[in-house]
Enzyme design. Sequence first.
Site, short mmCIF file in Angstrom:
data_model
loop_
_atom_site.label_atom_id
_atom_site.label_comp_id
_atom_site.label_asym_id
_atom_site.label_seq_id
_atom_site.Cartn_x
_atom_site.Cartn_y
_atom_site.Cartn_z
N ARG A 56 11.96 3.76 -11.05
CA ARG A 56 11.30 4.83 -9.41
C ARG A 56 9.84 5.44 -10.46
O ARG A 56 9.28 5.68 -10.01
CB ARG A 56 12.34 5.55 -8.91
N TYR A 109 -6.15 -2.97 10.40
CA TYR A 109 -4.92 -3.61 10.18
C TYR A 109 -3.58 -3.11 11.26
O TYR A 109 -3.62 -1.27 11.36
CB TYR A 109 -4.19 -3.75 9.09
N ASP A 181 -9.62 -0.35 2.87
CA ASP A 181 -8.64 -1.32 2.90
C ASP A 181 -9.35 -2.30 2.38
O ASP A 181 -10.75 -2.69 3.26
CB ASP A 181 -7.95 -1.35 3.87
N LYS A 206 -1.06 -10.11 -0.41
CA LYS A 206 -2.09 -11.39 0.17
C LYS A 206 -3.13 -12.19 -0.91
O LYS A 206 -1.97 -12.96 -1.53
CB LYS A 206 -3.33 -10.92 1.77
C1 LIG Z 1 -0.49 -7.34 5.40
C2 LIG Z 1 -2.15 -6.07 5.53
C3 LIG Z 1 -1.71 -4.64 4.83
C4 LIG Z 1 -0.41 -4.52 4.79
O1 LIG Z 1 0.33 -4.89 3.56
P1 LIG Z 1 1.90 -4.77 3.09
O2 LIG Z 1 1.69 -5.47 2.02
O3 LIG Z 1 2.83 -6.56 4.30
O4 LIG Z 1 2.50 -3.80 3.84
C5 LIG Z 1 -2.37 -3.69 5.36
N1 LIG Z 1 -3.49 -3.40 5.70
C6 LIG Z 1 -4.33 -4.88 5.78
C7 LIG Z 1 -5.40 -5.46 6.04
C8 LIG Z 1 -3.55 -6.50 5.37
O5 LIG Z 1 -3.98 -7.96 6.09
#
Ligand SMILES: *Cc1c(COP(=O)(O)O)cnc(C)c1O
Length: 410
Positions: A56, A109, A181, A206
């Site tokens: 963890r 997001y 982000d 992604k």
């Molecule tokens: C998908 C996404 C997230 C969240 O990520 P998860 O892995 O689905 O929790 C945050 N920011 C952006 C721009 C995203 O496309």
Amino acid sequence: MARTDFTPNRFSDLDLICAHAGQGSGDGSPLVTPLVQSTTYCRDGIESTAPHAYSRVSNPTVAALEATLGRLESAPPGVCFGTGLGAETALFLALLRAGDHAVCGRAVYGGTTRLFEKILEPLGVSCTFVDATNPAVVAAAVRPNTRLIFIETPANPTLELTDIRAIARIAKTAGALLAVDNTFLTPVLQQPLELGADITVSSTTKFIEGHSAALGGVIVSRNETVLERVRFIRKCTGGIIAPFNAWLTLQGLKTLPIRLRTQSDNTARIAAWLADRPEVTGVNYPGLESFPQADLAAAQHRGHHGAVLSFDFAAGDRFARAFVTGLTHCRLVEHVGSVETLITHPASMTHADLTPDQRRAVGISDGLVRLSVGLEDFRTIIADFETAFADAAVSCGLGREGAGRCLANA
Ligand SMILES: *Cc1c(COP(=O)(O)O)cnc(C)c1O
């Protein structure tokens, strides 16, 4: 070779770091990172200084991924989480207390907005959502208790850009930290820390993993205090990425630069084709010459502009729905960043929770469609589009050539 001393500053260095992701060095070392599933680690004695005690807190496979993701931004090892939102949650818990204030771009997001509104605000953290594309608006939203500015660029699904350098100056003046982000471009195409940000947040789910096979998220920073706090939150709340997902993400990372460059090239070709179609009223892609922030895109992105674009149908919602469900090769999903071309109708899918007014405020019309372009030959996707355009026109009662004509009636 002292790999940890390696400081990347050129494109080819990022290619090298990715291709060699997670490799050890020395005689007999495995070429591919071993997958260590063990939850715990044996000790020689009570005073053991072994690098890992319990998974963890840390794990060798996760650590290899963290070192690589840090190195891609000339930073110490990042901190990896089970999902992108897990990473954001830990970041916010690490930096914000009751009474603190955050400024957040309005086009972030949806899960980020929900986290601020539904989790942090009830805990006493206030948040102002602003149009971050205008630095003056961000500056005006800053208060004496502002601790964090959070932006996403390019924004989803409008692709509007935020000037990271300009917002970094505002954060510095305010004594706040700037987090970006970077999910859509990854460090290969955009380096927020080089542009002045304090923290990069990415959903590795992604483009970084790239094959839709493993969820994950990461925080990268050169600020050791931030990293230490985020690691502490992870240890306390238990959000670490699973070793197998870290291993899959390392495998995905190896081809990240070539995937992003090819997918970006395909996206540029499809964007140019869409821009000439009568059915389409606007194409949002930072790589188009007509993109309103083309200069910022050139200054901020590293030669390519990513694999996500969006476009609007003059004929609106009905046409958009018929189109996205009439495609053969583009998969209809709520996702971006995979090797296959993926399509989304934000108004009925990713942004269905918002009211029509809220959607309009962030530039999402009912006819907007988002495309995450994959590794197929772009001509295959264009041919798929041509057929789906004609079929959608028929099903909307416009006749096979009629979708363009409905512009006049829209
Ligand atoms: C998908 C996404 C997230 C969240 O990520 P998860 O892995 O689905 O929790 C945050 N920011 C952006 C721009 C995203 O496309």
